[in-house]
Design a protein around this motif. Structure first.
Motif, PDB file in Angstrom:
ATOM      1  N   VAL A  54       1.822  -7.156  -7.777  1.00  0.00           N
ATOM      2  CA  VAL A  54       1.733  -5.849  -8.408  1.00  0.00           C
ATOM      3  C   VAL A  54       3.132  -5.270  -8.582  1.00  0.00           C
ATOM      4  CG1 VAL A  54       1.059  -3.452  -7.995  1.00  0.00           C
ATOM      5  CG2 VAL A  54      -0.602  -5.273  -7.664  1.00  0.00           C
ATOM      6  N   THR A  55       3.377  -4.662  -9.749  1.00  0.00           N
ATOM      7  CA  THR A  55       4.617  -3.923  -9.960  1.00  0.00           C
ATOM      8  C   THR A  55       4.291  -2.508 -10.408  1.00  0.00           C
ATOM      9  OG1 THR A  55       4.835  -4.629 -12.264  1.00  0.00           O
ATOM     10  CG2 THR A  55       5.883  -6.002 -10.590  1.00  0.00           C
ATOM     11  N   VAL A  56       5.069  -1.558  -9.872  1.00  0.00           N
ATOM     12  CA  VAL A  56       4.914  -0.145 -10.230  1.00  0.00           C
ATOM     13  C   VAL A  56       6.292   0.373 -10.604  1.00  0.00           C
ATOM     14  CG1 VAL A  56       4.306   2.161  -9.411  1.00  0.00           C
ATOM     15  CG2 VAL A  56       2.961   0.172  -8.663  1.00  0.00           C
ATOM     16  N   THR A  57       6.384   1.032 -11.763  1.00  0.00           N
ATOM     17  CA  THR A  57       7.640   1.627 -12.209  1.00  0.00           C
ATOM     18  C   THR A  57       7.403   3.079 -12.569  1.00  0.00           C
ATOM     19  OG1 THR A  57       8.380  -0.500 -13.099  1.00  0.00           O
ATOM     20  CG2 THR A  57       9.549   1.469 -13.840  1.00  0.00           C
ATOM     21  N   ILE A  58       8.154   3.969 -11.933  1.00  0.00           N
ATOM     22  CA  ILE A  58       8.083   5.397 -12.221  1.00  0.00           C
ATOM     23  C   ILE A  58       9.412   5.778 -12.867  1.00  0.00           C
ATOM     24  CG2 ILE A  58       7.645   7.690 -11.292  1.00  0.00           C
ATOM     25  CD1 ILE A  58       5.359   5.620 -10.877  1.00  0.00           C
ATOM     26  N   ASP A  59       9.354   6.179 -14.121  1.00  0.00           N
ATOM     27  CA  ASP A  59      10.578   6.473 -14.863  1.00  0.00           C
ATOM     28  C   ASP A  59      11.172   7.819 -14.446  1.00  0.00           C
ATOM     29  OD1 ASP A  59      10.366   4.109 -16.227  1.00  0.00           O
ATOM     30  OD2 ASP A  59       9.512   4.991 -18.043  1.00  0.00           O
ATOM     31  N   ALA A  60      12.456   8.005 -14.767  1.00  0.00           N
ATOM     32  CA  ALA A  60      13.104   9.291 -14.534  1.00  0.00           C
ATOM     33  C   ALA A  60      12.348  10.380 -15.274  1.00  0.00           C
ATOM     34  CB  ALA A  60      14.550   9.235 -15.002  1.00  0.00           C
ATOM     35  N   GLY A  61      12.078  11.477 -14.594  1.00  0.00           N
ATOM     36  CA  GLY A  61      11.336  12.572 -15.194  1.00  0.00           C
ATOM     37  C   GLY A  61       9.837  12.455 -15.049  1.00  0.00           C
ATOM     38  N   ALA A  62       9.347  11.333 -14.531  1.00  0.00           N
ATOM     39  CA  ALA A  62       7.917  11.158 -14.278  1.00  0.00           C
ATOM     40  C   ALA A  62       7.608  11.547 -12.838  1.00  0.00           C
ATOM     41  CB  ALA A  62       7.503   9.723 -14.538  1.00  0.00           C
ATOM     42  N   THR A  63       6.346  11.951 -12.606  1.00  0.00           N
ATOM     43  CA  THR A  63       5.955  12.439 -11.283  1.00  0.00           C
ATOM     44  C   THR A  63       4.623  11.855 -10.865  1.00  0.00           C
ATOM     45  OG1 THR A  63       7.112  14.541 -11.625  1.00  0.00           O
ATOM     46  CG2 THR A  63       5.434  14.485  -9.905  1.00  0.00           C
ATOM     47  N   VAL A  64       4.596  11.332  -9.630  1.00  0.00           N
ATOM     48  CA  VAL A  64       3.353  10.916  -8.985  1.00  0.00           C
ATOM     49  C   VAL A  64       3.145  11.845  -7.803  1.00  0.00           C
ATOM     50  CG1 VAL A  64       2.138   9.074  -7.771  1.00  0.00           C
ATOM     51  CG2 VAL A  64       3.646   8.512  -9.677  1.00  0.00           C
ATOM     52  N   THR A  65       2.022  12.554  -7.779  1.00  0.00           N
ATOM     53  CA  THR A  65       1.793  13.493  -6.688  1.00  0.00           C
ATOM     54  C   THR A  65       0.336  13.460  -6.251  1.00  0.00           C
ATOM     55  OG1 THR A  65       1.902  15.831  -6.034  1.00  0.00           O
ATOM     56  CG2 THR A  65       1.445  15.379  -8.353  1.00  0.00           C
ATOM     57  N   GLY A  66       0.151  13.351  -4.940  1.00  0.00           N
ATOM     58  CA  GLY A  66      -1.185  13.351  -4.365  1.00  0.00           C
ATOM     59  C   GLY A  66      -1.241  14.298  -3.196  1.00  0.00           C
ATOM     60  N   SER A  67      -2.391  14.917  -2.988  1.00  0.00           N
ATOM     61  CA  SER A  67      -2.522  15.796  -1.831  1.00  0.00           C
ATOM     62  C   SER A  67      -2.559  14.984  -0.547  1.00  0.00           C
ATOM     63  CB  SER A  67      -3.787  16.639  -1.950  1.00  0.00           C
ATOM     64  OG  SER A  67      -4.934  15.805  -1.997  1.00  0.00           O
ATOM     65  N   ASP A  68      -3.011  13.718  -0.634  1.00  0.00           N
ATOM     66  CA  ASP A  68      -2.994  12.819   0.508  1.00  0.00           C
ATOM     67  C   ASP A  68      -1.742  11.943   0.413  1.00  0.00           C
ATOM     68  OD1 ASP A  68      -3.437  11.111   2.583  1.00  0.00           O
ATOM     69  OD2 ASP A  68      -5.505  10.648   2.081  1.00  0.00           O
ATOM     70  N   ASP A  69      -1.804  10.793  -0.231  1.00  0.00           N
ATOM     71  CA  ASP A  69      -0.627   9.958  -0.446  1.00  0.00           C
ATOM     72  C   ASP A  69      -0.259   9.971  -1.923  1.00  0.00           C
ATOM     73  OD1 ASP A  69      -0.722   9.171   2.240  1.00  0.00           O
ATOM     74  OD2 ASP A  69      -2.034   7.474   1.780  1.00  0.00           O
ATOM     75  N   GLY A  70       1.044   9.897  -2.187  1.00  0.00           N
ATOM     76  CA  GLY A  70       1.445   9.697  -3.565  1.00  0.00           C
ATOM     77  C   GLY A  70       1.015   8.322  -4.051  1.00  0.00           C
ATOM     78  N   ILE A  71       1.439   7.279  -3.305  1.00  0.00           N
ATOM     79  CA  ILE A  71       1.003   5.903  -3.560  1.00  0.00           C
ATOM     80  C   ILE A  71       0.450   5.352  -2.256  1.00  0.00           C
ATOM     81  CG2 ILE A  71       1.693   3.579  -4.225  1.00  0.00           C
ATOM     82  CD1 ILE A  71       3.893   4.785  -5.932  1.00  0.00           C
ATOM     83  N   HIS A  72      -0.740   4.738  -2.325  1.00  0.00           N
ATOM     84  CA  HIS A  72      -1.406   4.218  -1.130  1.00  0.00           C
ATOM     85  C   HIS A  72      -1.770   2.749  -1.332  1.00  0.00           C
ATOM     86  CE1 HIS A  72      -3.928   4.187   2.473  1.00  0.00           C
ATOM     87  NE2 HIS A  72      -4.798   3.479   1.766  1.00  0.00           N
ATOM     88  N   GLY A  73      -1.574   1.961  -0.281  1.00  0.00           N
ATOM     89  CA  GLY A  73      -1.992   0.561  -0.295  1.00  0.00           C
ATOM     90  C   GLY A  73      -3.189   0.347   0.601  1.00  0.00           C
ATOM     91  N   GLY A  74      -4.246  -0.253   0.049  1.00  0.00           N
ATOM     92  CA  GLY A  74      -5.430  -0.560   0.840  1.00  0.00           C
ATOM     93  C   GLY A  74      -5.234  -1.796   1.680  1.00  0.00           C
ATOM     94  N   ASP A  75      -6.203  -2.091   2.551  1.00  0.00           N
ATOM     95  CA  ASP A  75      -6.113  -3.241   3.450  1.00  0.00           C
ATOM     96  C   ASP A  75      -5.759  -4.506   2.672  1.00  0.00           C
ATOM     97  OD1 ASP A  75      -6.804  -1.589   5.475  1.00  0.00           O
ATOM     98  OD2 ASP A  75      -8.891  -2.220   5.599  1.00  0.00           O
ATOM     99  N   ALA A  76      -4.723  -5.204   3.130  1.00  0.00           N
ATOM    100  CA  ALA A  76      -4.318  -6.455   2.484  1.00  0.00           C
ATOM    101  C   ALA A  76      -3.532  -7.284   3.475  1.00  0.00           C
ATOM    102  CB  ALA A  76      -3.482  -6.185   1.242  1.00  0.00           C
ATOM    103  N   THR A  77      -3.750  -8.578   3.478  1.00  0.00           N
ATOM    104  CA  THR A  77      -3.029  -9.487   4.363  1.00  0.00           C
ATOM    105  C   THR A  77      -2.123 -10.435   3.604  1.00  0.00           C
ATOM    106  OG1 THR A  77      -4.897 -11.021   4.344  1.00  0.00           O
ATOM    107  CG2 THR A  77      -4.820  -9.402   6.130  1.00  0.00           C
ATOM    108  N   SER A  78      -2.064 -10.290   2.285  1.00  0.00           N
ATOM    109  CA  SER A  78      -1.171 -11.113   1.477  1.00  0.00           C
ATOM    110  C   SER A  78      -0.887 -10.382   0.174  1.00  0.00           C
ATOM    111  CB  SER A  78      -1.794 -12.484   1.191  1.00  0.00           C
ATOM    112  OG  SER A  78      -2.966 -12.348   0.411  1.00  0.00           O
ATOM    113  N   GLY A  79       0.050 -10.918  -0.584  1.00  0.00           N
ATOM    114  CA  GLY A  79       0.376 -10.326  -1.868  1.00  0.00           C
ATOM    115  C   GLY A  79       1.758  -9.710  -1.889  1.00  0.00           C
ATOM    116  N   THR A  80       2.297  -9.612  -3.110  1.00  0.00           N
ATOM    117  CA  THR A  80       3.627  -9.049  -3.325  1.00  0.00           C
ATOM    118  C   THR A  80       3.497  -7.743  -4.097  1.00  0.00           C
ATOM    119  OG1 THR A  80       4.656 -11.237  -3.366  1.00  0.00           O
ATOM    120  CG2 THR A  80       5.871  -9.433  -4.405  1.00  0.00           C
TER     121      THR A  80
END
Length: 496
Positions: free
Chosen positions: A63-89
């Motif tokens: 998985v790749t995530v790119t947030i450009d200059a001037g863009a906003t990710v906002t959450g009342s809990d987590d901005g970005i959250h990862g679920g249970d995982a035992t492998s992966g990039t």
């Protein structure tokens, strides 16, 4: 939310009218990505969730995530959250803002727990990753955080425990804080229960505003060219240490590591908190390079309480207002300056009684009170070289051997009740006031010239040693050493 204005030119017969339409573009709501997804948030766009996590990553392959200059990710809990995982990039690149506004992290990948998880979080210049009331980032297992922007953890409660980067129980983690980068936690700047590898570049800053700049309850490595601060915010409880590593530690400092204050007691044993530039208790290696500074309002460096030895090279300055360096089970090469208003260097008994302390002093130990303190039950070898200095009282309560192969003058006040042995082929000329030293003195090798006062200490001259001088000793006993009765001192005065 953006307002959009649309102008439409409408012609009917010979008449033309302009129609003005006003519309609104609402922020994108929560999104979930997985597998090989590549998510990009363009400049000016917002991904928001007011009741949870803005962006969730589940079952990642690449998985790749790119947030450009001037863009906003906002959450009342987590901005970005990862679920249970035992492998992966997972690769996250932020040029804009990623923020949690309530009780979550800016980025929380703490559920990535497997040995085959690999995460890289890059926060570029101008990027902001922030938690308003939690840790800035929890990177998960096998993660690398590269920062040239700002990573910040805040708190709405005094004495809370929100950290800039918290690896929690991840076995390993790495942080590269590039020039201009700032990592700041309401408690610790960076912390872990496992192993952490930290590189802090020149012009970069890591701050624990009410705790450690870098802290590990496990092991760690810190290479610092910038500034690392263990701060204190004035609250009832705080433990401001520059670098605090409980297990084996490697520290190489080219910049500044400082500790700014403390209050309250230790959560484990109830002892008063102490603010230390370095607080290392599991053995390891420390190099303080030329021009570098380790400093504290209390103790410059604590290196103790371990059966694993410490190896220290100081070419710069270590300063503590109360104690410069407190150490045990240490081999210490000092080419620089160790200073304090209290005790410059204090060598203590090791936890393992078979261990000892060795000091090779080419530089300066300086204090208005105690230049060198040798603790009760400690075993110490102190090597003194031409040009080296000990400024302040020498306190010896242990078994200490002073070695000098070149002539050395010791003009310090000497106190204590330990055992002191002169070794090495050179002349040691004692010119100070040792009337408060009640321990035993021996001359094993070379010459001890007493031109000061050792009137409360008896001196034993062993077969390889010589005693002379115009001062006072408490008594003398020869074991085939040189001290003929009635011999004149070096200055033509009778020995007493």
């Amino acid at each position: 939310m953006k307002k959009i204005v649309i102008i439409v030119n409408v012609s009917v017969g010979f008449s033309t009218a302009l129609l003005l339409t006003v519309g609104y573009c609402f922020p994108a709501t929560a999104k979930t990505i997985s597998g090989d997804d590549a998510y990009s948030l363009p400049a000016g766009e917002t991904l928001s969730d007011t009741d949870g996590k803005a962006l969730s990553v589940t079952n990642p392959t690449d998985v790749t995530v790119t947030i450009d200059a001037g863009a906003t990710v906002t959450g009342s809990d987590d901005g970005i959250h990862g679920g249970d995982a035992t492998s992966g990039t997972v690769s996250i690149t932020n040029n804009g803002t990623i923020e949690s506004t309530a009780g979550g992290q800016g980025i929380d990948l703490n559920d990535f727990v497997g040995p085959n998880n690999t995460t890289t979080i890059t926060n570029n210049t101008g990027g902001l990753i922030k938690a308003d009331d939690a840790d800035g980032i929890r990177p998960g297992a096998n993660a690398t955080v590269i920062n040239a922007g700002t990573i910040y953890a805040d708190s709405s409660v005094v004495d809370d425990s929100h950290d800039g980067i918290d690896f929690q129980d991840a076995p390993t983690g790495k942080v590269i804080n590039e020039a201009g980068g700032e990592i700041s936690g309401q408690r610790h700047g960076i912390t872990t229960n496992g192993y952490v590898d930290v590189y802090n570049a020149a012009g970069a800053t890591i701050t624990g505003r009410n705790g450690s700049g870098v802290g590990s309850d496990g092991t760690g490595k810190v290479v610092n060219y910038g500034t690392i601060i263990g701060g204190y915010d004035g609250s009832a409880t705080g433990d401001g240490d520059g670098v605090d590593i409980d297990g084996y530690a490697t520290v190489d400092n080219y910049g500044t590591i400082k500790a700014e204050g403390t209050a309250g007691v230790d959560k484990n044993d109830g002892s008063p908190n102490v603010s230390e530039g370095l607080a290392l208790t599991g053995g390891g290696t420390v190099v303080n390079e030329k021009g570098a500074l380790i400093t504290s309002v209390q103790v410059g460096a604590t290196l103790c309480c371990s059966t694993t030895p410490f190896l220290v090279y100081n070419y710069g300055t270590i300063h503590g207002t109360n104690v410069g360096v407190f150490a045990s089970n240490v081999t210490f090469y000092n080419y620089g300056d160790i200073t304090s208003d209290g005790a410059a260097l204090s060598l203590s008994e090791a936890d393992d009684s078979s261990k000892s302390n060795t000091l090779y002093n080419y530089g300066t130990l300086s204090s208005s009170l105690s230049g060198l303190t040798l603790g009760a039950y400690s075993t110490n070898d102190v090597y003194m070289y031409a040009g080296s200095k000990i400024v302040g009282t020498i306190e010896n309560y242990g078994a200490t051997t002073f070695h000098n192969d070149t002539d050395y003058t010791m003009d310090n006040t000497l106190i204590g009740n330990g055992n002191l042995t002169k070794a090495g082929t050179g002349l040691l000329d004692y010119t100070g006031d040792g009337s408060g030293y009640v321990g035993q003195t021996a001359v094993a090798d070379g010459t001890l010239a007493v031109d000061g006062n050792l009137s409360a200490s008896s001196v034993t001259v062993e077969s390889g040693g010589t005693l002379e001088g115009a001062g006072s000793v408490g008594g003398r006993r020869c074991q085939s050493g040189r001290h003929p009765a009635g011999r004149q001192g070096r200055n033509g005065h009778a020995d007493h």
